[in-house]
Design a protein around this motif. Structure first.
Motif, short mmCIF file in Angstrom:
data_model
loop_
_atom_site.label_atom_id
_atom_site.label_comp_id
_atom_site.label_asym_id
_atom_site.label_seq_id
_atom_site.Cartn_x
_atom_site.Cartn_y
_atom_site.Cartn_z
N ALA A 48 8.27 -3.12 3.76
CA ALA A 48 7.19 -2.28 4.29
C ALA A 48 5.84 -2.91 3.97
O ALA A 48 4.97 -3.02 4.84
CB ALA A 48 7.27 -0.87 3.69
N VAL A 66 3.19 -5.04 6.97
CA VAL A 66 1.83 -4.65 7.32
C VAL A 66 0.82 -5.69 6.83
O VAL A 66 -0.03 -6.14 7.59
CB VAL A 66 1.49 -3.27 6.74
CG1 VAL A 66 0.07 -2.87 7.12
CG2 VAL A 66 2.47 -2.23 7.24
N GLY A 101 5.42 -0.42 9.80
CA GLY A 101 5.87 -0.93 8.51
C GLY A 101 7.02 -0.12 7.95
O GLY A 101 8.00 -0.66 7.42
N SER A 155 3.85 0.85 2.93
CA SER A 155 3.20 0.40 4.15
C SER A 155 1.68 0.52 4.00
O SER A 155 0.93 -0.39 4.35
CB SER A 155 3.64 1.29 5.30
OG SER A 155 4.36 0.57 6.22
#
Ligand code: ATP
Ligand code: MG
Lengths: 265, 329
Positions: free
Chosen positions: A79, A83, A118, A163
């Motif tokens: 995650a 991103v 994400g 994320s």
């Protein structure tokens, strides 16, 4: 011929279009993505869940402690990377994200889309690592999927928190410092994230037991333990969920603020 | 309703942070190191106009376009595009505009056609329709053969054309182009002119910044000349040309600093103004080229040798130089 104004577009439709763009790009890079995010957990599983138990250096039951931690690690690691890494390219020299920042929605929706993308990629990584780990380690006593709501809650909250942390790091850190980010932030987070040992086990080292609470990964690992292997001791549920909600809010706040700073001059 | 309106618009970029180094005292920051990029600018562009923004490097053209396209924050004042406020309703502004940036910024993770298709879907256009439009636009821009190429495989000029196609892919009412012809060869430039005229004929408002006088003269209905964020002149090219100083511009290039000859030039009969910029002496002369021998002498008196001499009749170019003290290109 005259130009008619476009009918207003529903923000949800724009959101989905931007998400589809990210998923299209992610699908093309799936093999690299899996290597980048799943290799580390799988190597650990091979050494500590297969080799060492075979040699008799680690008791067999250890796999029960380790599996939820490894799943948590894959979720969090992918995650954050899904991103942070694209963010650095998007806001790089040519500012490729510009065409999305020109879409007819508030720019926070563009940032929120990155976070949702994400989380989805984190789930893919976790779903990949789980069966592979089970395959390597053999049957895992105490593993259960009966508590699905809790599993979903931990996955979504944990994925969102990490994320959003990726959003913060990806927009707040200069690309030259990306190596530093992994060695100074990510590596210690993995080691002190209760991934390879349960938090309860730290009772032997009380100072550490309290110190690791600043580490966001601890709550994902313990949350996975509570959901997947409820039989072994874990952190109180309320504490896990409260921490994950707070961390999500904190990193969303920091991430959006850093995003704003980069998105508009 | 005006397509574009600005009221007392102002943009100040903060002073760049000065890095402190240990042991070395930080240099005293000058009182106003911040940059005023747009200064009390009032503009009104009617719907359907072809509007040009002319200005030398650093004049504030990109900043102005950035504000109108919701990409740069306003420091003070207000701006409206198609009636929507760029600060309070940026999404509405974005739904009506297409933007061609000064530096191409394609989505490098996508192919050429995907750049157009995805961009159109961000505006609520269905994929099939987006693909149909994308192919047509690539054809119109002359890069249909690159449809499935990666954008990294395009030349600079081809990327520029892709940016123009992308700006049009959602059929915007107002199109902003920031120096769109800079990287194009003469033939591509002419074909872009044709495309821009076509867009204008279809009823779109076009706002274009440029460095090229000829382009501004040929295409734009009205022209704003800006420098250091201030509006210096605003009118049709024809009227602006009549405002150009009625004098001939004589430019003498010496082999060194020209300022030594400037005072002597100012004292000459028939000189309305004289200014030195590096080795170039610019003189507005009421006596045409008759002044040239005296100008050469003025330089030689200080040991300077003449390298080049140019005469320009009154034009947009000479107006620009008289307003800004600078050449455009
Ligand atoms: N992001 C920024 N931060 C700080 N200063 C900036 C920024 N962008 C522009 N400036 C400054 O604002 C002024 C106007 O710049 P702008 O880019 O608008 O000029 P321009 O007319 O587009 O020039 P050019 O013809 O070179 O493209 C310049 O002095 C520039 O240094
Ligand atoms: Mg510019």
């Amino acid at each position: 011929m005259t130009v008619e104004p476009l009918a207003p577009v529903a923000p949800s439709r724009v959101f989905i279009a931007i998400l589809l763009r990210d998923l299209t790009v992610a699908r093309r890079e799936l093999p690299y993505f899996l290597v980048r995010t799943a290799l580390q957990p799988i190597l650990f599983v091979t050494v500590f869940g297969f080799l060492l138990p075979r040699m008799g250096l680690i008791p067999h039951g250890y796999s029960t402690t380790m599996l939820p931690g490894v799943v948590a690690l894959s979720l969090a690691l992918s995650a954050i990377q899904s991103v942070a890494l694209p963010m650095m390219q998007d806001f790089g020299f040519t500012k490729e994200i510009e065409d999305r920042l020109l879409s007819p929605v508030p720019i926070h929706l563009v940032a929120a889309e990155k976070v949702v993308g994400g989380v989805l990629q984190g789930i893919v990584a976790a779903l990949f690592v789980l069966p592979v780990a089970r395959l390597i380690m053999g049957p895992i006593p105490g593993l259960s999927f009966r508590n699905l709501p809790l599993l979903l809650a931990v996955t979504i909250l944990g994925g969102t928190a990490f994320s959003a942390m990726g959003l913060y790091l990806g927009t707040g850190i200069a690309p030259q410092q990306i190596g530093l980010m992994f060695s100074v932030i990510v590596a210690p987070m993995i080691m002190f994230g209760c991934t390879y040992y349960p938090w309860a086990g730290l009772s032997h080292v009380p100072v550490m037991k309290w110190l690791v609470l600043i580490n966001p990964l601890v709550y994902v690992s313990e949350g996975m333990r509570a959901a997947l292997t409820p039989g072994i001791p874990h952190m109180p549920l309320l504490m896990i969920l409260a921490a994950l909600v707070l961390l999500t809010a904190l990193f969303m706040f920091l991430g959006l603020r850093a995003f704003d700073k980069r998105a508009m001059s | 309703m005006n397509a574009i309106e600005t009221r007392s618009l102002r943009k100040v970029y903060p002073a760049p942070a000065i890095k402190k180094r240990r042991g070395v005292p930080a240099p005293a920051a000058p009182p106003s190191a911040e940059i005023v990029a747009i200064d009390s600018l009032d503009l009104a562009v009617a719907e359907g106009e072809f509007f040009g923004v002319l200005g030398p490097n650093g004049a504030g053209k990109t900043t102005l376009i950035g504000i109108l396209t919701t990409r740069v924050r306003i420091t003070a004042g207000e701006a409206f595009v198609s009636g929507a406020n760029v600060t309070t309703d940026p999404a509405a502004v974005r739904s009506r505009i297409g933007v061609v940036p000064q530096r191409p910024n394609p989505d490098r993770s996508l192919s050429v056609i995907e750049n157009l298709v995805f961009h159109a879907t961000y505006f609520g256009i269905g994929r099939a329709e987006a693909a149909r439009r994308g192919e047509k636009l690539l054809e119109r821009m002359g890069i249909a053969d690159k449809m499935h190429a990666k954008v990294d495989q395009l030349s600079g000029g081809q990327q520029q054309r892709l940016m123009i196609a992308r700006a049009l892919s959602h059929d915007p009412k107002v199109v902003f182009l920031d120096e769109p012809t800079v990287g194009l060869d003469p033939q591509a430039r002419l074909s872009l002119w044709e495309i821009l005229r076509e867009l204008h004929d279809q009823g779109r408002t076009i706002v274009m910044s440029t460095h090229y006088m000829e382009e501004a003269d040929q295409l734009c209905g009205r022209l704003a000349i800006i420098d250091q964020g201030k509006l210096l002149a605003l009118d049709t090219p024809a009227v602006l040309k009549t405002k150009a100083p009625g004098d001939t511009l004589v430019e003498v290039t010496f082999d060194g600093d020209a300022s030594v000859a400037a005072d002597a030039a100012r004292a000459m009969e028939g000189v309305s103004s004289a200014e030195a910029r590096g080795p170039i002496l610019r003189v507005f002369s009421k006596r045409g080229g008759e002044l040239i021998p005296s100008l050469i002498n003025a330089g030689e008196a200080h040991g300077r040798v003449v390298r080049d001499i140019q005469l320009s009749r009154p034009s947009l170019e000479t107006l620009f130089i008289s307003l800004t003290g600078r050449k455009l290109t």
